[in-house]
Design a protein around this motif. Sequence first.
Motif, mmCIF file in Angstrom:
data_model
loop_
_atom_site.group_PDB
_atom_site.id
_atom_site.type_symbol
_atom_site.label_atom_id
_atom_site.label_comp_id
_atom_site.label_asym_id
_atom_site.label_seq_id
_atom_site.Cartn_x
_atom_site.Cartn_y
_atom_site.Cartn_z
ATOM 1 N N UNK A 135 19.370 -24.182 4.386
ATOM 2 C CA UNK A 135 19.094 -22.753 4.206
ATOM 3 C C UNK A 135 18.365 -22.237 5.436
ATOM 4 N N UNK A 136 18.285 -20.920 5.539
ATOM 5 C CA UNK A 136 17.482 -20.333 6.614
ATOM 6 C C UNK A 136 16.020 -20.640 6.327
ATOM 7 N N UNK A 137 15.235 -20.695 7.350
ATOM 8 C CA UNK A 137 13.821 -20.870 7.096
ATOM 9 C C UNK A 137 13.147 -21.945 7.904
ATOM 10 N N UNK A 138 13.572 -22.155 9.117
ATOM 11 C CA UNK A 138 12.792 -23.004 9.992
ATOM 12 C C UNK A 138 13.172 -24.464 10.034
ATOM 13 N N UNK A 139 14.434 -24.777 10.202
ATOM 14 C CA UNK A 139 14.852 -26.174 10.297
ATOM 15 C C UNK A 139 14.491 -26.746 11.669
ATOM 16 N N UNK A 140 14.005 -27.980 11.665
ATOM 17 C CA UNK A 140 13.652 -28.680 12.891
ATOM 18 C C UNK A 140 14.805 -29.576 13.334
ATOM 19 N N UNK A 184 6.912 -15.119 15.765
ATOM 20 C CA UNK A 184 7.969 -16.129 15.717
ATOM 21 C C UNK A 184 8.763 -15.943 14.433
ATOM 22 N N UNK A 185 10.075 -16.006 14.533
ATOM 23 C CA UNK A 185 10.959 -15.878 13.381
ATOM 24 C C UNK A 185 11.600 -17.226 13.082
ATOM 25 N N UNK A 186 11.821 -17.545 11.795
ATOM 26 C CA UNK A 186 12.488 -18.808 11.459
ATOM 27 C C UNK A 186 13.936 -18.801 11.929
ATOM 28 N N UNK A 187 14.435 -19.965 12.259
ATOM 29 C CA UNK A 187 15.835 -20.091 12.669
ATOM 30 C C UNK A 187 16.742 -19.754 11.487
ATOM 31 N N UNK A 200 -3.351 -15.048 27.024
ATOM 32 C CA UNK A 200 -2.349 -16.115 26.990
ATOM 33 C C UNK A 200 -1.426 -15.872 25.801
ATOM 34 N N UNK A 201 -0.313 -16.586 25.768
ATOM 35 C CA UNK A 201 0.637 -16.509 24.658
ATOM 36 C C UNK A 201 0.582 -17.808 23.869
ATOM 37 N N UNK A 202 0.825 -17.710 22.583
ATOM 38 C CA UNK A 202 0.881 -18.881 21.709
ATOM 39 C C UNK A 202 2.310 -19.415 21.672
ATOM 40 N N UNK A 203 2.457 -20.734 21.557
ATOM 41 C CA UNK A 203 3.783 -21.339 21.406
ATOM 42 C C UNK A 203 4.272 -21.182 19.976
ATOM 43 N N UNK A 204 5.558 -20.914 19.816
ATOM 44 C CA UNK A 204 6.156 -20.873 18.479
ATOM 45 C C UNK A 204 6.275 -22.304 17.954
ATOM 46 N N UNK A 205 6.072 -22.502 16.655
ATOM 47 C CA UNK A 205 6.198 -23.849 16.095
ATOM 48 C C UNK A 205 7.665 -24.269 15.976
ATOM 49 N N UNK A 206 7.932 -25.565 15.859
ATOM 50 C CA UNK A 206 9.305 -26.030 15.639
ATOM 51 C C UNK A 206 9.920 -25.342 14.415
ATOM 52 N N UNK A 207 11.222 -25.100 14.476
ATOM 53 C CA UNK A 207 11.924 -24.425 13.383
ATOM 54 C C UNK A 207 11.934 -22.918 13.521
ATOM 55 N N UNK A 208 11.301 -22.407 14.584
ATOM 56 C CA UNK A 208 11.241 -20.965 14.822
ATOM 57 C C UNK A 208 11.500 -20.692 16.301
ATOM 58 N N UNK A 209 11.584 -19.418 16.644
ATOM 59 C CA UNK A 209 11.571 -18.981 18.038
ATOM 60 C C UNK A 209 11.027 -17.560 18.066
ATOM 61 N N UNK A 210 10.660 -17.085 19.249
ATOM 62 C CA UNK A 210 10.072 -15.750 19.347
ATOM 63 C C UNK A 210 11.071 -14.667 18.943
#
Length: 131
Positions: free
Chosen positions: A75-80, A49-52, A32-42
């Motif tokens: 700043x860069x780094x995973x904004x929700x 997952x990389x931060x937005x 299975x694949x894991x979901x990326x957390x908020x503030x990131x995407x694959x």
Amino acid sequence: MLPCWPGSYGDGGYECKLCMPGSFSNISGAQFCYNCPPGTTNNYMHTDCDPCPKDHYSEDGKACLLCPAGTYTPAAGGAVFCQQCANITEVVTVTVQRNVFAQHINLVPNYCAGQVQFEVFDAVGAALGAV
């Protein structure tokens, strides 16, 4: 049986499927694949997952979206979510000397993303540009 490569998953049979947008697998043979957390995407290969980037956000980890006009991320780094730009209406009047004539201009600050941009108007309110 076919071991699936990182970025994909399988059920141990003969077919591997690419992880869906917003998900990843970082090992061979994942089921299975894991979901990326908020503030990131694959990332491109779906292996992490990389931060937005700056001025982008992701509420659900599926995609980094550009902040709407009038908003920003500090700043860069995973904004929700994006923050509203400050709405400040102060006016600074300066006098510019050109040859022997003095001209009064108004500077109206536009505060957003930690930067200040001045909208420039002449004394009667006609826009002259931005600095």
